[in-house]
Design an enzyme around this catalytic site. Structure first.
Site, PDB file in Angstrom:
ATOM      1  N   HIS A  82       0.864  -1.353   0.112  1.00  0.00           N
ATOM      2  CA  HIS A  82      -0.032   0.171   0.140  1.00  0.00           C
ATOM      3  C   HIS A  82       0.686   1.147   0.146  1.00  0.00           C
ATOM      4  O   HIS A  82       0.537   2.454  -0.486  1.00  0.00           O
ATOM      5  CB  HIS A  82      -0.987   0.131   1.083  1.00  0.00           C
ATOM      6  CG  HIS A  82      -2.186  -0.949   0.886  1.00  0.00           C
ATOM      7  ND1 HIS A  82      -2.106  -2.239   1.404  1.00  0.00           N
ATOM      8  CD2 HIS A  82      -3.233  -0.655   0.143  1.00  0.00           C
ATOM      9  CE1 HIS A  82      -3.316  -2.842   1.051  1.00  0.00           C
ATOM     10  NE2 HIS A  82      -3.968  -1.845   0.159  1.00  0.00           N
ATOM     11  N   ASP A 115      -4.034  -8.513  -4.254  1.00  0.00           N
ATOM     12  CA  ASP A 115      -4.463  -9.644  -3.161  1.00  0.00           C
ATOM     13  C   ASP A 115      -4.528 -10.875  -3.920  1.00  0.00           C
ATOM     14  O   ASP A 115      -3.980 -11.916  -3.301  1.00  0.00           O
ATOM     15  CB  ASP A 115      -5.353  -9.031  -2.227  1.00  0.00           C
ATOM     16  CG  ASP A 115      -4.964  -8.095  -1.093  1.00  0.00           C
ATOM     17  OD1 ASP A 115      -3.952  -8.414  -0.635  1.00  0.00           O
ATOM     18  OD2 ASP A 115      -5.628  -7.216  -0.799  1.00  0.00           O
ATOM     19  N   CYS A 139      -9.652  -3.694 -10.074  1.00  0.00           N
ATOM     20  CA  CYS A 139      -9.139  -2.300  -9.395  1.00  0.00           C
ATOM     21  C   CYS A 139      -7.986  -2.631  -8.862  1.00  0.00           C
ATOM     22  O   CYS A 139      -7.469  -1.607  -8.217  1.00  0.00           O
ATOM     23  CB  CYS A 139     -10.398  -2.055  -8.407  1.00  0.00           C
ATOM     24  SG  CYS A 139     -10.326  -2.988  -7.024  1.00  0.00           S
TER      25      CYS A 139
HETATM   26  C1  PEP Z   1      -6.129  -5.566  -4.507  1.00  0.00           C
HETATM   27  O1  PEP Z   1      -6.017  -6.304  -3.478  1.00  0.00           O
HETATM   28  O2  PEP Z   1      -5.985  -5.398  -5.743  1.00  0.00           O
HETATM   29  C2  PEP Z   1      -6.935  -4.047  -4.341  1.00  0.00           C
HETATM   30  C3  PEP Z   1      -7.460  -3.340  -5.198  1.00  0.00           C
HETATM   31  O3  PEP Z   1      -7.050  -3.868  -3.030  1.00  0.00           O
HETATM   32  P1  PEP Z   1      -5.754  -3.279  -1.930  1.00  0.00           P
HETATM   33  O4  PEP Z   1      -4.590  -2.910  -2.966  1.00  0.00           O
HETATM   34  O5  PEP Z   1      -6.386  -1.964  -1.381  1.00  0.00           O
HETATM   35  O6  PEP Z   1      -5.668  -4.345  -1.099  1.00  0.00           O
HETATM   36 MG    MG Z   2      -6.917  -5.882  -1.699  1.00  0.00          MG
END
Ligand code: PEP
Ligand code: MG
Length: 597
Positions: free
Chosen positions: A217, A482, A529
């Site tokens: 993140h 993830d 996403c």
């Molecule tokens: C992901 O896991 O791809 C996602 C969009 O959520 P985050 O990156 O906030 O875990």
């Molecule tokens: Mg995620």
């Protein structure tokens, strides 16, 4: 591009440089490029959330004053903690009160509140230094404790110490900033997502960290800041000195320290080329995102904070595909109230007008924890994270759901639930939404009764049992960050396994393709996403899998649009199918190169 006269090095008029090459030895470090572009600037070393502690000797007559300064800081933190204790909201996790009690006890202990006074007196040093000396001694003792639970309390001691240091240094939560931020490159051993989000208030030119993976993140927030960043450099913090001249090549993951004149000139030229490209892309802002064969594609934006909505609008986003709402909860000691959350969500909904705004419910845990409720456990990525955390804290979850529903009266809001793996989690989440609606009905508060509730597909178990997900949910959004982490068993924050993090692994591609296809067969919208949606290498591949909805950081949106405008769905589908039929990674890469040629 080559015909552009401005880009021809021989035609460049030499101009005076703001960066004179330094006399220090030049060397290069390699890491992973986390955010593209080139930054040239001077190093500013920071120690993540840890404060830099000054050390100086004090005159004998200043000792009493220094003791008072120390006592005042202790009293200030005591007041702060007691104030927080009194204002713990009913919806707060149970741990919050217990944690505040523990911190008050630690603060009250003679080892912390009295012993440093002896050090100030005995060594005639400043109070911060005395406190750090005592802390190091305490931490060492904790390390020697056999009981794992007690050993872990070491982090509580350091958190209390950080509060006292902050009180003395008067910096609040903000990591120390340099006097001038122009062309400053932050160099740190590690930066948490909470640290990173604070940098949104600053204007740094680039970031370089020793730890971290490209889909951590922290790296994601660096990309959202649209400034070059490199992670996983291993020794940058130790080798680089404050104010040294640096070049950050965020695409290649190369950090050059003390570049010579020629290297500097080369990178300055490349930097201006990138800027020209960026300006050119801006012309695409209002061009509809349609493929060569006329298929419309929805390109939406990921945001972390309400103010990011401006960047999304500037990039011409067709909606907010992912609002990572948990960032509202970071860098603070209390929880945002329902009203505060409502205002944040409403601001985004109103700013986007008729366009959809997908608010993800809290994804706390793993590398993002609220102060005082760190329940991530021994294996954070596999622990009490996201929906698991929310279901364990029903009051906090309900507060958020009410805030989101109230905001749905002001725009086109959708609710997105992260990290689902079990049907009962979907059912409980839907029950919580129904309960929040009932509470609003009882209070006569208006909201959108047809608000869609979708789920993130980011655990292989979900991608492999889509039928039931599609029955219960209105839409899906694939979180590739993830999904890769959990499919390949790679901690996305751990740079030692970062080389194994591979979104193009055949297993990952199968899960993505089958989720998109199953969703569409069931008549449910499916988006991606995760960071893959903003990766130009993957645009055509995802189009070929049938993806029609991408959500990414605003900074990536126009470059992806350019890819879409140049893509043909027919060709992308044919090659993507061939990629899916092969389980030979080398062949898949060859085919992908062909598709992207
Ligand atoms: C992901 O896991 O791809 C996602 C969009 O959520 P985050 O990156 O906030 O875990
Ligand atoms: Mg995620």
């Amino acid at each position: 591009m080559g015909s552009d006269r401005r880009l021809n090095p021989r035609k460049e008029t030499p101009r005076p440089s703001a960066f004179a090459p330094r006399s220090g030895a030049s060397f290069t470090l390699h890491g992973a490029g986390a955010s593209g572009g080139i930054a040239i600037g001077h190093a500013h070393l920071i120690s993540a959330a840890r404060l830099e502690v000054p050390h100086y000797e004090i005159a004998p007559e200043a000792v009493e004053g220094e003791l008072r300064r120390f006592d005042n800081a202790i009293a200030e933190v005591q007041g702060e903690l007691m104030g927080l204790q009194a204002s713990v909201p009913a919806a707060a996790p149970a741990e919050m009160a217990a944690f505040l009690n523990l911190h008050l006890m630690i603060l009250d202990d003679d080892h912390l509140s009295r012993a440093p006074r002896e050090i100030i007196r005995g060594r005639r040093c400043n109070a911060e230094w005395a406190l750090m000396q005592q802390t190091e001694m305490l931490v060492q003792r904790f390390d020697e404790i056999e009981d794992a639970y007690l050993r872990e309390r070491k982090s509580d001691v350091t958190q209390v110490v950080e509060r006292v240091l902050k009180a003395m240094l008067g910096t609040g939560h903000v990591p120390a900033s340099p006097a001038h931020e122009e062309n400053v490159i932050v160099v740190a051993h590690d930066l948490s997502p909470a640290d990173m989000i604070l940098f949104k208030r600053h204007q740094f030119a680039g970031f370089a960290t020793d730890l971290g993976g490209v889909t951590s993140h922290s790296a994601i927030v660096a990309r959202s800041l649209n400034i070059p960043a490199i992670v996983g450099l291993h020794h940058a913090r130790g080798l680089i000195r404050e104010n040294e001249l640096l070049i950050v090549d965020g695409r290649e993951g190369v950090l050059i320290v003390n570049p010579d004149r020629q290297v500097l000139a080369e990178y300055q030229l490349r930097q201006s080329q990138i800027e020209i490209e960026r300006q050119k892309l801006k012309r695409l802002r209002s061009t509809p995102a349609t493929t060569l064969d006329g298929v419309p594609i929805s390109l939406q934006a990921n945001i972390e904070l309400p103010q990011d909505v401006e960047a999304a609008r500037e990039a011409g986003a067709a909606g907010i595909g992912l609002f990572r709402s948990e960032f509202l909860f970071l860098n603070r000691d209390d929880l945002p109230s329902e009203d505060e959350q409502f205002e944040a969500y409403r601001r985004v909904a109103e700013a986007m007008g008729d366009l959809p705004v997908t608010i993800r419910t809290l994804d706390l845990g793993a590398d993002k924890s609220i102060n005082g409720a760190d329940r991530s456990g021994p294996n954070p990525a596999l622990g009490l994270r996201a929906i698991r955390f929310c279901l364990a804290e029903p009051q906090m979850f309900l507060t958020q759901l009410r805030a989101i529903l109230r905001a749905s009266n002001y725009g086109r809001i959708r609710i997105l639930v992260p990290m689902l793996a079990h049907v009962h989690e979907i059912e409980q989440a839907l029950m919580a939404v129904a309960q929040a609606k009932e509470q609003l009905d009882d209070a006569g508060v208006p909201y959108d009764r047809d608000v869609d509730v979708g789920g993130m597909i980011e655990i292989p178990a979900a991608a492999l049992s889509l039928g039931i997900f599609l029955k219960k949910l209105d839409f899906l959004s694939i979180g590739t960050n993830d999904l890769v982490q959990y499919t390949l068993a790679i901690d996305r924050t751990d740079d030692t396994v970062a080389h194994l993090f591979d979104p193009l692994h055949p297993a990952v591609l199968h899960l993505i393709a089958q989720t998109i296809r199953a969703g569409h067969r069931a008549g449910r919208p499916v988006a991606v996403c995760g960071e893959m949606a903003g990766d130009l290498v993957a645009t055509r591949l995802l189009l070929g899998f049938g993806l029609r909805e991408f959500s990414m950081h605003p900074a990536q949106l126009l470059a992806v649009k350019q890819q879409v405008l140049r893509a043909s769905i027919g060709e992308a589908t044919a090659v993507s199918n061939r990629i899916l039929r092969s389980d030979d990674p080398a062949k898949c890469l060859r085919l992908l190169d062909e598709l992207n040629a």
